[in-house]
Design a protein around this motif. Structure first.
Motif, PDB file in Angstrom:
ATOM      1  N   LYS A  44       0.519  -1.361  -0.103  1.00  0.00           N
ATOM      2  CA  LYS A  44      -0.177  -0.036  -0.030  1.00  0.00           C
ATOM      3  C   LYS A  44       0.863   1.233  -0.010  1.00  0.00           C
ATOM      4  N   LEU A  71       1.426   6.238   4.535  1.00  0.00           N
ATOM      5  CA  LEU A  71       0.358   6.746   5.341  1.00  0.00           C
ATOM      6  C   LEU A  71       0.582   8.016   5.699  1.00  0.00           C
ATOM      7  N   ARG A  94      -4.911   3.543   9.655  1.00  0.00           N
ATOM      8  CA  ARG A  94      -4.797   2.709   8.744  1.00  0.00           C
ATOM      9  C   ARG A  94      -5.542   2.952   7.347  1.00  0.00           C
ATOM     10  N   TRP A  95      -5.073   2.397   6.313  1.00  0.00           N
ATOM     11  CA  TRP A  95      -5.876   2.583   5.052  1.00  0.00           C
ATOM     12  C   TRP A  95      -7.110   1.647   5.197  1.00  0.00           C
ATOM     13  N   ASN A 125      -6.502   9.565  -2.657  1.00  0.00           N
ATOM     14  CA  ASN A 125      -5.483   8.498  -2.600  1.00  0.00           C
ATOM     15  C   ASN A 125      -6.061   7.253  -1.744  1.00  0.00           C
ATOM     16  N   GLY A 126      -7.144   7.294  -1.271  1.00  0.00           N
ATOM     17  CA  GLY A 126      -7.850   6.186  -0.556  1.00  0.00           C
ATOM     18  C   GLY A 126      -8.437   6.842   0.528  1.00  0.00           C
ATOM     19  N   ILE A 162      -8.237   6.913   4.746  1.00  0.00           N
ATOM     20  CA  ILE A 162      -7.485   6.606   5.953  1.00  0.00           C
ATOM     21  C   ILE A 162      -8.516   6.630   7.109  1.00  0.00           C
TER      22      ILE A 162
END
Length: 283
Positions: free
Chosen positions: A42, A45, A280-281, A215-216, A218
């Motif tokens: 991944k 972070l 965490r993702w 980016n996703g 978090i």
């Protein structure tokens, strides 16, 4: 098999490079500052400005997770250092445990490193960093003296969000916040978007927030903390900040586990308090 190497940056700062099957990380001994964390497979972070030169004694690296202790923000005594002194001091690496490729490292700030004109109290402060697919920090204070001590603190986490204009931060329903010295204001919506400088100190806040970015997503969770700080300097302040590029505000946001304002910690003799955060993702 997990490996831990102690290395020295070209500018003199010592750091630990940790690699395991689950993640990789760098932790600088100055400030016990986690500067890099990347779960295996991944994206990283944490965010760090390319303008930082990793110089000793400069108030912590501009990014990662500086430790703000024993106060957060500007002290009521205006000539005292912002965010306390812990982020400028070299912490001792005092222990490591590895189990199933989960790496746990412990650091302590020796009393000899305390600046007694600011903090004359007999306390012990420790930081545990746990590295798996999730990054967890646990900041513990122990009152070894015979008087109650009061402090504020924050784990000043910088996150990579790709484009601040497309960021939605969620998990703020039913909280209150103070911004630029005004408030408290009720948080009407669960989510927050960004179109100007944002510097909010939240209280009465739930334990989990999320950053939904290009980016996703978090997820940031907190324990022993009902307060958090949400910060992006936007355009004008970015031009005034040290070790920060003019356009860095586009790429980052801070969401910090904290104990501030009415959430300040009053620690009686013999008691301990642990502030923790996990990051965490989600995807």
């Amino acid at each position: 098999m997990a490996t831990i190497r102690q290395l020295t940056h070209t500018n003199g700062l010592e750091y630990l490079q940790i690699n395991s099957a689950r993640s990789e990380a760098r932790i600088f001994l100055q400030g016990a500052q986690v500067e890099h964390f990347k779960p295996t497979g991944k994206a990283p972070l944490l965010w760090v400005s390319s303008a930082d030169e990793y110089q000793p004694g400069t108030g912590g690296i501009r990014g990662g997770i500086p430790v703000c202790w024993p106060w957060f923000g500007n002290h009521e005594n205006s000539d005292w250092p912002a965010h306390g002194f812990a982020r400028n001091k070299v912490w001792d690496w005092v222990g490591t445990q590895v189990e199933d490729e989960v790496v746990s490292l412990r650091f302590t700030l020796a009393p000899a490193q305390f600046e007694r004109q600011y903090w004359p109290h007999d306390t012990r402060v420790e930081l545990e960093v746990v590295l798996s697919e999730t990054l967890t920090l646990k900041l513990t204070n122990i009152n070894l003296g015979n008087r109650t001590v009061t402090f504020t603190q924050a784990l000043h986490s910088y996150f990579p969000i790709g484009d601040i204009h497309q960021l939605q931060a969620s998990g703020f329903a039913n909280a209150k916040y103070v911004e630029f010295g005004a408030g408290p204001y009720p948080q009407e919506d669960d989510s927050v978007s960004f179109d100007k400088e944002t510097d909010r100190v939240y209280t009465q806040l739930g334990a989990v927030q999320q950053l939904h970015s290009v980016n996703g997503t978090i997820e940031i969770s907190r324990n022993n903390s009902q307060s958090a700080v949400l910060w992006n300097p936007w355009i004008e302040k970015s031009q005034r900040l040290s070790r920060f590029n003019d356009d860095d505000y586009l790429q980052m946001v801070c969401l910090e586990a904290a104990n501030v304002r009415e959430d300040a910690v009053n620690l009686a003799p013999g008691q301990s308090h642990t502030l923790s955060t996990s990051i965490r993702w989600l995807d």
